[in-house]
Scaffold this active site. Structure first.
Site, PDB file in Angstrom:
ATOM      1  N   HIS A 336       0.854  -1.183   0.000  1.00  0.00           N
ATOM      2  CA  HIS A 336       0.000   0.000   0.000  1.00  0.00           C
ATOM      3  C   HIS A 336       0.891   1.235   0.000  1.00  0.00           C
ATOM      4  CE1 HIS A 336      -3.055   2.913   1.087  1.00  0.00           C
ATOM      5  NE2 HIS A 336      -3.983   1.985   0.930  1.00  0.00           N
ATOM      6  N   ARG A 356      -6.302   9.965   0.251  1.00  0.00           N
ATOM      7  CA  ARG A 356      -5.909  10.540  -1.043  1.00  0.00           C
ATOM      8  C   ARG A 356      -7.138  10.790  -1.911  1.00  0.00           C
ATOM      9  NH1 ARG A 356      -2.910   6.833  -3.863  1.00  0.00           N
ATOM     10  NH2 ARG A 356      -3.025   5.235  -2.249  1.00  0.00           N
TER      11      ARG A 356
END
Length: 559
Positions: A336, A356
């Site tokens: 990740h 994000r």
């Protein structure tokens, strides 16, 4: 000022960031207005290839080796996994009495996370009596990565979206290595899975008009990410576990499976469980077995920290492989992009992609944006590694770890004060414990081992190549190809947990109980002997070892 807000004027002694980190944060703040006006472009295919080939851990030849035995002989995979697959059974077959059966059920589900629980529910819906289903789990029911997932679940349920568009995103994100029929099933079933969740009482985030809130995820062409704040995995697991308990599904906790049982033809007929508290074994006879043990994050591939729960040690891969199941895409590991890199106490923990997706941008120590914030995960992770170690533009912590800033204050700037705390409650709580307010200061992040992209090969019903064995969730492979897109893990365990549970139930109704042997384990041992594998190597691992060589050298066995 909202409750829980930290005071930026706290004394220097209380500031968790070092002086050099604080200087870098000033540059992040100074460049913020410029970044708000101009977004970094997505990479073209050639640049993506360059980033992956040069910086993603999967492309390091020294981290891989080929297998010498079994169905995947000759295939490359991480050293840590190869050592577990090429290992002798932890149980000596000659010491096991298979004539005394402790449990006799129609469907045995190995694993008590999301996929296993969903499989048990749909086996019951298919007509199996709850008393004839058994969930055997290593830890407690629900102790799994399913509980820890944060960001959300994908489903194409909007007018401007479709399962076909979802399918294309899945295939593209997986570098076209996915099994098409599995990607098709994943996308096709998604809307009805969402409806099922709502019927069970899952509390998804909604707009004032009652419609679902949706966000973009990396590599997606539409906003189709549905979430429950940043506790989505916990909310789903809470609901489906409650449903299993309401239906009285039997669960044996702290009793992982350590070996499958087969008849003389190699058909799966049950499993051997091991009680972690009493050290005794249980013999389970079953007409169908669903493998739902999750992934291998706790192997710490290439020494990366991990987001994974304590029990994610590849047990299901080991057992299925010994029994003859084929594995797919085991040369691909998902790191990740945004694992915590500071403070030290939480290094490796997940900072969900939803951060994000809500507008936080990765920036380097100079405050410059260097990557589009929603590239596919493998590309994004490679770009962060490149920035820290290829371009030397990372921020170094007091312990020497490098990372980049995730500019989290941008979320409230873009969407209004309180948005971060309302929609990302877990991340807010995690960091404010260490006197870091994500609405005021950016967070330092670096890639962390997150997901097992490959696994046991299945068809679109969850069947493996071994008769009587089914698989669902992270343990199975072929759905995501070489890279999983955000939001498809929670969807995966629901779609293929359901399909595996239904198929296992149908088979159980059509067949009887078979003989119980460990012949397949003996045959596999012969292969290991012929390959010259070290006899001291045993698997499954069950739990990771963190004591270190010095401590182990001074340990004593008092039993």
């Amino acid at each position: 000022m909202r409750t829980g807000k930290l005071n930026r004027n706290d004394s220097a002694e209380e500031d968790p960031y070092s002086e050099s980190m604080r200087e870098s944060i000033k540059k992040v703040e100074e460049t913020r207005e410029e970044r708000l006006e101009k977004e970094v472009d997505m990479m073209d295919p050639d640049e993506r290839d360059e980033v992956l080939n040069n910086f993603h851990p999967d492309y390091k030849e020294e981290g891989m080796r080929s297998l010498k035995v079994g169905p995947n002989r000759g295939d490359e995979m991480p050293l840590e996994l190869a050592d577990l697959l090429e290992a002798y059974p932890a149980v000596d077959p000659s010491e096991v009495d298979l004539t005394k059966v402790d449990y006799e059920v129609d469907v045995l589900v190995i694993g008590g996370g999301g996929a296993g629980t969903v499989a048990s529910l749909w086996a019951i819906k298919e007509g199996i009596d709850p008393e004839d289903v058994l969930i055997a789990t290593k830890l407690r029911h629900g102790d799994a990565n399913s509980m820890m997932a944060q960001g959300g679940i994908q489903a194409a349920d909007r007018e401007n979206d479709s399962p076909a568009a979802h399918f294309l995103d899945v295939i593209g994100g997986g570098h076209f290595a996915n099994k098409p029929e599995l990607a098709r099933a994943l996308a096709k079933d998604a809307p009805e899975i969402l409806n099922w969740h709502e019927d069970l009482g899952v509390m998804y985030d909604k707009n004032e008009d009652g419609s679902m809130k949706t966000l973009h995820g990396g590599g997606t062409s539409r906003k189709r990410l549905h979430s429950a704040k940043d506790y989505t995995g916990m909310e789903l697991m809470r609901t489906i576990r409650d449903e299993a308990r309401n239906r009285d599904v039997p669960v044996v906790e702290f009793s992982p499976a350590v070996e499958l049982l087969t008849d003389s033809d190699g058909t799966i007929t049950g499993a051997l469980l091991y009680n972690l508290e009493t050290d005794q074994y249980y013999v389970v006879r079953a007409k169908s077995v669903v493998m739902a043990t999750g992934g291998f994050g706790r192997l710490h591939i290439q020494e990366f920290p991990t987001t994974n729960h304590y029990g994610a040690t590849a047990d299901g891969l080991v057992m299925a492989y010994r029994a003859g199941a084929n594995l797919l895409d085991m040369d691909s590991v998902q790191y990740h992009p945004t694992g915590a890199a500071f403070p030290e106490q939480i290094v490796g923990l997940l900072v969900t992609e939803k951060v994000r997706g809500s507008g936080a941008i990765p920036v380097n120590r100079e405050g410059d944006a260097f990557v589009y914030n929603l590239e596919p995960r493998d590309v994004e992770a490679g770009a962060l590694i490149r920035e820290c170690y290829g371009r030397n533009n990372g921020v170094e912590t007091p312990t020497g770890m490098k990372g980049v800033w995730l500019d989290t204050p941008m979320i409230d700037i873009l969407h209004g004060e309180g948005t971060f705390e309302d929609n990302l409650a877990y991340i807010h709580r995690l960091y404010t414990r260490f006197r870091i307010d994500p609405t005021e200061d950016p967070l330092l992040v670096f890639p962390t081992l997150h997901y097992q992209n490959g696994g046991i090969e299945i068809n679109d019903e969850g069947r493996t190549a071994v008769e009587g064995l089914f698989a669902g969730g992270e343990v199975e492979g072929g759905v995501h190809g070489k890279n999983r897109l955000m939001g498809n893990s929670l969807l995966d365990y629901n779609v293929f947990g359901k399909r595996a549970g239904i198929a296992a139930a149908k088979r159980a109704r059509e067949t009887g109980w078979g003989e119980l042997t460990l012949d397949h384990a003996k045959k596999y041992t012969d292969q290991l002997d012929n390959a010259g594998v070290d006899e001291k190597r045993k698997s499954p691992m069950l739990v990771p070892e963190y004591r270190g060589e010095e401590t182990l050298s001074r340990s004593i066995d008092v039993l």
